[in-house]
Design a protein around this motif. Structure first.
Motif, PDB file in Angstrom:
ATOM      1  N   GLU A  85      38.247  44.886  37.721  1.00  0.00           N
ATOM      2  CA  GLU A  85      37.726  45.523  38.931  1.00  0.00           C
ATOM      3  C   GLU A  85      38.779  46.402  39.590  1.00  0.00           C
ATOM      4  OE1 GLU A  85      34.501  45.406  40.363  1.00  0.00           O
ATOM      5  OE2 GLU A  85      34.164  44.745  38.298  1.00  0.00           O
ATOM      6  N   HIS A 132      38.402  50.491  40.120  1.00  0.00           N
ATOM      7  CA  HIS A 132      38.459  51.120  41.437  1.00  0.00           C
ATOM      8  C   HIS A 132      39.794  51.851  41.664  1.00  0.00           C
ATOM      9  CE1 HIS A 132      35.169  48.217  42.025  1.00  0.00           C
ATOM     10  NE2 HIS A 132      34.734  49.054  42.945  1.00  0.00           N
ATOM     11  N   ASP A 165      42.672  50.715  41.921  1.00  0.00           N
ATOM     12  CA  ASP A 165      43.375  49.966  42.969  1.00  0.00           C
ATOM     13  C   ASP A 165      44.780  49.640  42.460  1.00  0.00           C
ATOM     14  OD1 ASP A 165      44.290  48.197  44.854  1.00  0.00           O
ATOM     15  OD2 ASP A 165      42.563  46.852  44.757  1.00  0.00           O
ATOM     16  N   TYR A 210      36.629  41.919  45.591  1.00  0.00           N
ATOM     17  CA  TYR A 210      35.571  42.463  44.735  1.00  0.00           C
ATOM     18  C   TYR A 210      34.375  41.517  44.565  1.00  0.00           C
ATOM     19  CZ  TYR A 210      39.039  46.014  43.844  1.00  0.00           C
ATOM     20  OH  TYR A 210      39.954  47.030  44.009  1.00  0.00           O
TER      21      TYR A 210
END
Length: 369
Positions: free
Chosen positions: A203, A207, A209, A246
């Motif tokens: 995740e 994203h 991140d 998330y």
């Protein structure tokens, strides 16, 4: 100079108003902090004659532990709630405010395990805070509830860590229980942690991140080991925070929720500011003492069979206790009967996310047996 004096004057007025507001809020909380459980009342405001609403710091196997017992009718079946964590009890008022409340269907006992909860004190040696002691405490409490309410058997529900504690209890003394209910099933936690890490990394990459990606690379894959920057506990908490980013538990804690929580009379003023404000993970020693035990939890290995009906309530997006692992255990578990309830878009708190479905399972599935 006059402008500065005016600004200073208004600043002092604002500070004074803010302090006065805080004092009024604290006074309101203080007035509503008797420490007596809110009773069940009829339409005329009278206490329901066969209801129960109490808590006590009960000594179980030589160690103080808090139990809260609430129910509209003491003739109802008894349900023992085994909380998660380890070391993370849920305040009974939370069940009421989220609509999870089962106190009209059961006499519910909320048990705060040794090493956690409001009965904890420093006189309890860390060496006594073990899984085997907690399991034996739970069996002792189960017998106490059976005798107190004159029931041959009781129901038991485990949440997260509590699913394993409850499973060991039922395995040891199945004759005490009508059924086992598990939510957020901790079936094989070392495997679950590996899959949870993969989810967090996937995740984070999806994203872009970079902060989370770097944090996950820094702590390394589970099983976590102490490194120059993080302890095992810190690594575990870092990964969990990213999972929560998330796959967050959907709990709507708006102003009215917070207000109702602080104005509930069930806790004293002091208790409200220890249990509500302090994080259980940092306040209660059971969390860190039992962390390695929790990681090694493996019901697939230890509890291949339960001799009571089994009901599992699991979110399809649970990445604290991975759903695929929970389902694999459910599929192989031997039991007189078993049912699997999947909550679509549910995470690690399906009770508070979908309270109506949760209650309906109890009403239409568990209590009809």
């Amino acid at each position: 100079m006059k402008i500065l004096k005016k600004i200073g004057k208004w600043f002092l007025i604002l500070i004074g108003a803010f302090v006065a507001f805080i004092l009024v809020v604290l006074l309101a909380i203080r007035i509503n902090s008797s420490g007596d459980e809110e009773p069940f009342l009829d339409e005329k405001g009278n206490v329901l004659p066969n209801s129960i609403a109490m808590h006590e710091d009960m000594t179980i196997n030589g160690v103080p532990q808090r139990i809260t017992i609430r129910g509209k009718d003491k003739n109802n079946p008894v349900l023992l709630i085994v909380h998660g964590g380890p070391g993370a009890p849920i305040l009974p008022v939370i069940y009421k405010l989220t609509g999870v409340n089962l106190e009209d269907l059961f006499t519910v006992c909320y048990w705060e395990q040794r090493g956690s909860g409001l009965a904890y004190n420093d006189s309890i040696p860390d060496s006594s805070i073990t899984l085997s002691h907690i399991v034996n405490d739970g069996l002792e409490l189960s017998n106490h509830l059976r005798k107190t309410f004159k029931k041959d058997k009781i129901y038991i529900e485990g949440l997260s860590w509590g699913t394993a504690v409850a499973a060991y209890m039922v395995q040891k003394k199945p004759e005490l229980y009508h059924a086992y209910i598990g939510s957020g099933l901790m079936a094989n936690q070392s495997l679950s942690e590996e899959l949870s890490y993969e989810f967090a990394m996937s995740e984070s990459q999806k994203h872009n991140d970079t902060i989370s990606i770097n944090q996950l690379k820094q702590i390394g894959r589970p099983p976590y080991v102490k490194n120059s920057k993080n302890s095992v506990t810190e690594a575990f908490e870092i990964e969990r925070q990213i999972v929560m980013k998330y796959a967050p538990i959907k709990l709507d804690t708006d102003f009215n929720f917070i207000k109702s929580m602080f104005l509930d009379n069930g806790l004293t003023f002091k208790e409200k500011f220890t249990d509500m404000i302090n994080s259980p993970e940092s306040y209660y020693p059971a969390s860190k003492i039992l962390e390695s035990t929790a990681i090694d939890m493996n019901l697939m290995r230890d509890v291949p069979e339960l001799k009571v009906p089994v009901y599992i309530l699991q979110g399809d997006n649970d990445h604290f206790t991975e759903t695929s692992v929970a389902k694999a255990y459910f599929d192989t578990l031997i039991a007189p009967s078993k049912k699997w309830f999947l909550f679509e878009n549910g995470t690690h708190g399906v009770q508070v996310e979908y309270p109506e479905k949760y209650r309906s399972i109890y009403i239409n599935e568990i209590l009809v047996k």
